[in-house]
Design an enzyme around this catalytic site. Structure first.
Site, PDB file in Angstrom:
ATOM      1  N   ASP A   1       0.764  -1.145  -0.066  1.00 15.63           N
ATOM      2  CA  ASP A   1       0.001  -0.055  -0.093  1.00 15.63           C
ATOM      3  C   ASP A   1       0.862   1.357   0.059  1.00 15.63           C
ATOM      4  O   ASP A   1       2.053   1.178  -0.077  1.00 15.63           O
ATOM      5  CB  ASP A   1      -0.881   0.042   1.315  1.00 15.63           C
ATOM      6  CG  ASP A   1      -0.162   0.171   2.686  1.00 15.63           C
ATOM      7  OD1 ASP A   1       1.152   0.101   2.419  1.00 15.63           O
ATOM      8  OD2 ASP A   1      -0.911   0.088   3.399  1.00 15.63           O
TER       9      ASP A   1
ATOM     10  N   ASP B   1      -2.993   4.460   2.639  1.00 18.56           N
ATOM     11  CA  ASP B   1      -3.409   4.745   4.136  1.00 18.56           C
ATOM     12  C   ASP B   1      -3.171   6.427   4.374  1.00 18.56           C
ATOM     13  O   ASP B   1      -1.766   6.776   4.189  1.00 18.56           O
ATOM     14  CB  ASP B   1      -2.913   3.918   5.332  1.00 18.56           C
ATOM     15  CG  ASP B   1      -3.313   2.651   5.029  1.00 18.56           C
ATOM     16  OD1 ASP B   1      -4.530   2.298   4.577  1.00 18.56           O
ATOM     17  OD2 ASP B   1      -2.739   1.533   5.763  1.00 18.56           O
TER      18      ASP B   1
ATOM     19  N   ASP C   1       1.690   4.867   2.273  1.00 18.77           N
ATOM     20  CA  ASP C   1       1.349   5.244   3.576  1.00 18.77           C
ATOM     21  C   ASP C   1       1.661   6.905   3.615  1.00 18.77           C
ATOM     22  O   ASP C   1       2.898   7.050   3.132  1.00 18.77           O
ATOM     23  CB  ASP C   1       1.910   4.796   4.614  1.00 18.77           C
ATOM     24  CG  ASP C   1       1.557   3.204   4.679  1.00 18.77           C
ATOM     25  OD1 ASP C   1       0.563   2.816   5.022  1.00 18.77           O
ATOM     26  OD2 ASP C   1       2.566   2.366   4.326  1.00 18.77           O
TER      27      ASP C   1
END
Ligand code: DCT
Ligand code: MG
Length: 397
Positions: A233, A323, A235
């Site tokens: 992902d 995120d 961040d």
């Protein structure tokens, strides 16, 4: 081949052709004597660790075992294998015999037995057994879906479900929003995200946040900040220099992304941060800052060098997991440190603070138990001198 003349020459500093030196180091049963085996700290935050892993054959096996213990909720053993993997990842040399590990911390009998097997046979039978185990395979498959944790995976397994189509065919299984998005974008979000894609996501957030406030601060964190080329992902820490204005920042960013048609999924968690409740003596996995877990639509045209795409994928975009965390500006340094990772580094940084410095560290604050005061206004929380890291108490307010 009698290599003693060469090894003696190397030990006594006589010149030896470099090819011969490499050959000897490859066939020697022990790691080179100069390797600083006795200096390896039990704390990950005291070990200099590059992203180059010289002991992948062992650490990959340890990860399988750790994950299996995690599925079976045997936390101690899971942690033991993750600790051992973290130690081996920090070594600038490859382990070629169990004897070479005698001065290393965090390697127990079980870990050493697995290593011995790998050194002897090139594989671990215990790991192979786990990898071919139907339950383990199924739990791994189910937990690979965004929003599906070990408990849900176990529940589905116990019902006799073995595949995604089994799960999706059950009329009485109600997937939550996160799981629905997880299945919908499974192909995209289980494919690695490149650094170029992470930067492109950063540009999108940067544009959105600068329309909201000119005083925005945006910083890439997580694995990419540690120098990794790929991640699962992206961040980012995002805040503003105006204290208090960060409160609605994420809501505004999400609104802007939605308007641009880039938001495929969003789970927003408002801040529960309360300064008066610090320091926290109990370990909490998550911090209390406002955060959101997103899936964004990333256009290929925004990515330098193009998208990471599956073969035969003709679309000009992909879905990416993002995120965002938004602390007040005076908590920025703690948040950045906490979100940089790795998981073991964070865990040991807190353990080191507690046991070696009598301090409490988390993503919100650093608290000195001896002096009973908070260390505020830190620009840096820790630094390294030579090969050792120290918790740093820079500026006191
Ligand atoms: N983190 C932590 N403890 C956890 C989970 C996460 O301290 N249990 C911290 C460390 C890393 C950071 O949050 C971001 O988490 P991930 O994105 O899961 O980790 P990553 O290192 O960025 O890994 P990846 O490159 O796969 O995204
Ligand atoms: Mg990450």
């Amino acid at each position: 081949l009698d290599i003693s003349w060469f090894t003696d020459s190397m030990r006594e500093g006589r010149p030896v052709p470099v090819e011969t030196k490499h050959l000897i180091q490859d066939i020697l049963p022990e790691a080179p004597k100069a390797a600083p085996v006795n200096k390896v700290s039990q704390y990950a935050c005291q070990r200099r660790t590059t992203i180059e892993n010289n002991n992948r054959i062992f650490t990959d096996a340890f990860e399988v075992l750790a994950e299996n213990y995690e599925f079976n909720e045997i936390e101690g053993r899971c942690l033991a294998f993750r600790r051992a993997a973290s130690v081996l990842k920090s070594l600038p040399w490859a382990v070629r015999s169990v004897g070479a590990t005698q001065d290393l911390p965090c390697l127990g009998e079980h870990t050493k037995a697995v290593m011995k097997e790998i050194l002897q046979y090139g594989r671990s039978f215990e790991v192979e057994k786990i990898l071919s185990d139907e339950r383990c395979q199924t739990l791994k498959l189910f937990t690979s879906v965004f929003g599906v944790g070990p408990k849900t995976a176990e529940k589905w397994y116990r019902r006799g479900l073995r595949s995604f189509s089994d799960v999706l065919a059950q009329p009485d299984i109600h997937l939550n929003r996160m799981q629905q998005s997880g299945f919908l974008h499974y192909g995209d979000i289980s494919r690695a995200v490149s650094k170029a894609e992470a930067r492109a996501v950063g540009n999108i957030i940067d544009e959105a946040v600068h329309v909201i406030t000119p005083n925005a601060i945006l910083a890439l964190t997580g694995g990419f900040r540690r120098g990794k080329d790929f991640g699962h992902d992206v961040d980012y820490v995002v805040t503003t220099t105006e204290l208090g204005k960060e409160e609605n920042l994420l809501i505004s960013i999400i609104e802007s992304l939605k308007k641009q048609g880039l938001l495929l999924f969003s789970d927003y968690q408002a801040s529960t941060f309360d300064l008066s409740k610090l320091p926290s003596h109990r370990f909490e996995a998550m911090d209390h800052f406002a955060k959101c877990f997103l899936i964004l639509r990333l256009e290929g045209s925004r990515v330098e060098g193009g998208l990471q795409r599956a073969q035969g994928d003709g679309r000009g975009w992909r879905a990416v997991r993002v995120d965002l965390v938004s602390p007040p500006a005076d908590r920025f340094a703690f948040t950045m440190l906490g979100w940089t990772g790795s998981r073991m580094f964070e865990r040991d940084l807190r353990r080191f603070a507690r046991l070696e410095r009598r301090m409490l560290l988390d993503n919100h604050a650093l608290f000195d138990k001896t002096k009973v005061l908070f260390i505020l206004g830190c620009t840096k929380i820790f630094t390294h001198k030579g090969s050792h890291y120290t918790i740093f108490t820079l500026v006191l307010r």
